[in-house]
Design a protein around this motif. Structure first.
Motif, PDB file in Angstrom:
ATOM      1  N   LEU A  43       0.881  -1.061  -0.064  1.00 22.37           N
ATOM      2  CA  LEU A  43      -0.089  -0.084   0.116  1.00 22.37           C
ATOM      3  C   LEU A  43       0.931   1.304  -0.011  1.00 22.37           C
ATOM      4  N   PRO A  44       0.504   2.147  -0.781  1.00 27.32           N
ATOM      5  CA  PRO A  44       1.341   3.606  -0.770  1.00 27.32           C
ATOM      6  C   PRO A  44       1.349   4.198   0.697  1.00 27.32           C
ATOM      7  N   HIS A  45       2.654   4.765   0.802  1.00 23.29           N
ATOM      8  CA  HIS A  45       3.155   5.295   1.859  1.00 23.29           C
ATOM      9  C   HIS A  45       3.757   6.725   1.574  1.00 23.29           C
ATOM     10  N   VAL A  46       3.005   7.787   1.541  1.00 24.86           N
ATOM     11  CA  VAL A  46       3.428   9.032   1.042  1.00 24.86           C
ATOM     12  C   VAL A  46       3.419  10.348   1.924  1.00 24.86           C
ATOM     13  N   LEU A  47       4.650  11.245   1.511  1.00 23.75           N
ATOM     14  CA  LEU A  47       4.981  12.344   2.224  1.00 23.75           C
ATOM     15  C   LEU A  47       4.768  13.488   1.349  1.00 23.75           C
ATOM     16  N   LEU A  48       4.102  14.411   2.160  1.00 22.94           N
ATOM     17  CA  LEU A  48       3.657  15.603   1.485  1.00 22.94           C
ATOM     18  C   LEU A  48       4.125  16.835   2.141  1.00 22.94           C
ATOM     19  N   THR A  49       4.833  17.615   1.174  1.00 25.49           N
ATOM     20  CA  THR A  49       5.738  19.048   1.845  1.00 25.49           C
ATOM     21  C   THR A  49       5.128  20.086   1.242  1.00 25.49           C
ATOM     22  N   THR A  50       4.702  21.055   1.547  1.00 22.38           N
ATOM     23  CA  THR A  50       4.142  21.994   1.060  1.00 22.38           C
ATOM     24  C   THR A  50       5.155  23.505   1.707  1.00 22.38           C
ATOM     25  N   VAL A  51       5.513  24.294   0.695  1.00 22.80           N
ATOM     26  CA  VAL A  51       6.531  25.237   1.004  1.00 22.80           C
ATOM     27  C   VAL A  51       6.022  26.522   0.417  1.00 22.80           C
ATOM     28  N   TYR A  52       6.553  27.707   0.973  1.00 26.64           N
ATOM     29  CA  TYR A  52       6.340  29.040   0.341  1.00 26.64           C
ATOM     30  C   TYR A  52       7.272  29.076  -0.978  1.00 26.64           C
ATOM     31  N   CYS A  53       6.656  29.711  -1.931  1.00 25.90           N
ATOM     32  CA  CYS A  53       6.934  29.849  -3.282  1.00 25.90           C
ATOM     33  C   CYS A  53       8.038  31.086  -3.212  1.00 25.90           C
ATOM     34  N   LEU A  54       9.130  30.823  -3.989  1.00 26.46           N
ATOM     35  CA  LEU A  54      10.173  31.877  -4.021  1.00 26.46           C
ATOM     36  C   LEU A  54       9.884  32.343  -5.313  1.00 26.46           C
ATOM     37  N   SER A  55      10.214  33.633  -5.917  1.00 28.31           N
ATOM     38  CA  SER A  55       9.956  34.144  -7.308  1.00 28.31           C
ATOM     39  C   SER A  55      10.772  33.458  -8.014  1.00 28.31           C
ATOM     40  N   GLN A 246      10.053  28.370   9.481  1.00 25.78           N
ATOM     41  CA  GLN A 246       9.922  28.681   8.164  1.00 25.78           C
ATOM     42  C   GLN A 246       8.254  28.225   7.722  1.00 25.78           C
ATOM     43  N   GLU A 247       7.808  28.968   6.606  1.00 22.96           N
ATOM     44  CA  GLU A 247       6.575  28.436   6.211  1.00 22.96           C
ATOM     45  C   GLU A 247       6.535  27.453   5.304  1.00 22.96           C
ATOM     46  N   CYS A 248       6.608  26.116   6.172  1.00 25.27           N
ATOM     47  CA  CYS A 248       6.492  24.887   5.514  1.00 25.27           C
ATOM     48  C   CYS A 248       5.630  23.931   6.453  1.00 25.27           C
ATOM     49  N   ASP A 249       5.070  23.019   5.848  1.00 24.82           N
ATOM     50  CA  ASP A 249       4.130  22.143   6.358  1.00 24.82           C
ATOM     51  C   ASP A 249       4.643  20.670   5.811  1.00 24.82           C
ATOM     52  N   LEU A 250       4.500  19.823   6.615  1.00 23.35           N
ATOM     53  CA  LEU A 250       4.821  18.242   6.302  1.00 23.35           C
ATOM     54  C   LEU A 250       3.938  17.474   6.808  1.00 23.35           C
ATOM     55  N   TYR A 251       3.279  16.793   5.810  1.00 22.39           N
ATOM     56  CA  TYR A 251       2.047  15.642   6.142  1.00 22.39           C
ATOM     57  C   TYR A 251       2.542  14.080   5.757  1.00 22.39           C
ATOM     58  N   VAL A 252       2.056  13.129   6.213  1.00 22.08           N
ATOM     59  CA  VAL A 252       2.173  11.819   5.935  1.00 22.08           C
ATOM     60  C   VAL A 252       0.800  11.019   5.905  1.00 22.08           C
ATOM     61  N   SER A 253       0.792  10.087   5.186  1.00 22.65           N
ATOM     62  CA  SER A 253      -0.222   9.056   5.066  1.00 22.65           C
ATOM     63  C   SER A 253       0.145   7.827   4.554  1.00 22.65           C
ATOM     64  N   GLU A 254      -0.476   6.766   5.166  1.00 22.50           N
ATOM     65  CA  GLU A 254      -0.363   5.335   4.556  1.00 22.50           C
ATOM     66  C   GLU A 254      -1.993   5.055   4.007  1.00 22.50           C
ATOM     67  N   LEU A 255      -2.041   4.790   2.799  1.00 20.67           N
ATOM     68  CA  LEU A 255      -3.191   4.634   2.058  1.00 20.67           C
ATOM     69  C   LEU A 255      -3.806   3.305   1.915  1.00 20.67           C
ATOM     70  N   ALA A 256      -4.998   2.980   2.442  1.00 19.88           N
ATOM     71  CA  ALA A 256      -5.551   1.623   2.268  1.00 19.88           C
ATOM     72  C   ALA A 256      -6.469   1.788   0.918  1.00 19.88           C
ATOM     73  N   SER A 257      -6.887   0.673   0.295  1.00 21.23           N
ATOM     74  CA  SER A 257      -7.792   0.459  -0.678  1.00 21.23           C
ATOM     75  C   SER A 257      -9.131   1.168  -0.405  1.00 21.23           C
ATOM     76  N   GLY A 258      -9.561   2.156  -1.075  1.00 14.07           N
ATOM     77  CA  GLY A 258     -10.893   2.640  -1.014  1.00 14.07           C
ATOM     78  C   GLY A 258     -10.868   3.889  -0.292  1.00 14.07           C
ATOM     79  N   GLY A 259      -9.926   4.518   0.365  1.00 13.18           N
ATOM     80  CA  GLY A 259      -9.744   5.584   0.974  1.00 13.18           C
ATOM     81  C   GLY A 259      -9.755   6.851   0.017  1.00 13.18           C
ATOM     82  N   SER A 260      -9.649   8.064   0.377  1.00 10.27           N
ATOM     83  CA  SER A 260      -9.453   9.180  -0.309  1.00 10.27           C
ATOM     84  C   SER A 260      -8.999  10.365   0.543  1.00 10.27           C
TER      85      SER A 260
END
Length: 297
Positions: A43-55, A246-260
């Motif tokens: 099953l997928p194990h995912v890491l999401l990082t959202t960061v401030y945009c530089l020009s 810093q303006e940065c967020d880190l998220y993690v999830s392990e996805l099972a079949s059927g979720g969203s």
């Protein structure tokens, strides 16, 4: 708003569909395929990082409105430094380790011996390394300064020691951070005699230099991140268990079949999604207004 999602696939390529739609949210569906990765999990194990945009003038990887990019494992730079660089004995193979080198590190951006002016950073995210460490090996004591450093443990156990007096061992699902600030020395070791260690290390540029050094960690259970985003890290004062300068967020999830999962990305942010385990295909539309991705197994 501006949004860029980069999709590295560390085990197998992602199939990607995307439609350019400036100023709108992007809806993406991620679906696991029944192929087990090396760890035996499928099953997928995912890491999401959202960061401030530089020009665009400040860095090579400028965000492009409404675009989704995919990076395959084969595109990442592979580094295998000599064992003696970090105080390890000579390389050797045994029944617990079949690689030729004690370390296999995949660099997402320019780092160490890898230099690319076109791939130097992602907003304020300066480094993302995917490290696989042989049992009973590790990184000996070395210095850092003026960087916010986060490490997520994918598999095995990481033992950390530093010049602030911290010493602890963390396992799967845990994250540690350091504000290197005016300077700190630390080591990162795999003390287990049989199990390899895999972790993702991220360096984020702080909003201010010469901060006081700091260390912290947070451990999660599977139930905390199963079929939902667990918010691991945020800016100071924004409420996540790990807080960096810093303006940065880190998220993690392990996805099972059927979720969203739904992901909202602000117009001044860009997002980097790493599939650490499992296999994903992604499809996307632009049916929802203003800057979001929908992720579904």
């Amino acid at each position: 708003g501006e949004m860029l999602t980069r999709l590295p696939a560390p085990s197998i390529p992602l199939s990607t569909k995307s439609t350019q739609c400036p100023g709108h949210r992007r809806t993406a569906a991620l679906r696991p395929r029944p192929v087990a990765p090396r760890s035996g999990r499928c099953l997928p194990h995912v890491l999401l990082t959202t960061v401030y945009c530089l020009s665009s003038s400040a860095h090579a990887m400028a965000p492009q409105e409404g675009r989704i990019f995919k990076i395959s494992r084969d595109e990442l730079y592979k580094s295998e430094p000599p064992a003696e660089w970090f105080g390890n004995p000579e390389n050797k193979k045994d029944k617990h380790w079949t690689n030729d080198n004690w370390l296999r590190s995949l660099f997402h951006f320019s780092f160490a011996e890898y230099h690319s002016s076109k791939n130097s950073r992602f907003g304020v995210l300066r480094v993302m390394n995917d490290d696989l460490v042989q049992p009973a090996r590790g990184f000996g004591t070395h210095p850092h300064r003026d960087m916010e450093i986060m490490t997520y443990i994918v598999e095995g156990s990481l033992t950390h020691q530093d010049s602030m007096g911290t010493s602890e061992t963390l396992g799967r699902g845990a994250v540690q951070f350091m504000t290197a600030g005016t300077g700190v020395r630390h080591s990162e070791r795999n003390l287990d005699p049989e199990r390899p260690l895999r972790f993702i290390q991220m360096w984020v540029e702080p909003r201010q230099r010469s901060l006081p050094p700091n260390y912290g960690s947070y451990s999660s259970e599977l139930a905390d991140r199963q079929d939902k985003w667990l918010h691991l890290a945020s800016d100071v004062g924004k409420g996540a268990p790990v807080q960096i300068n810093q303006e940065c967020d880190l998220y993690v999830s392990e996805l099972a079949s059927g979720g969203s999962l739904d992901v909202s990305v602000r117009k001044d942010r860009q997002a980097y999604l790493l599939c650490m385990e499992g296999e994903l295909s992604i499809s996307s539309t632009s049916s929802v207004a203003e800057g979001a991705s929908s992720l579904s197994p």
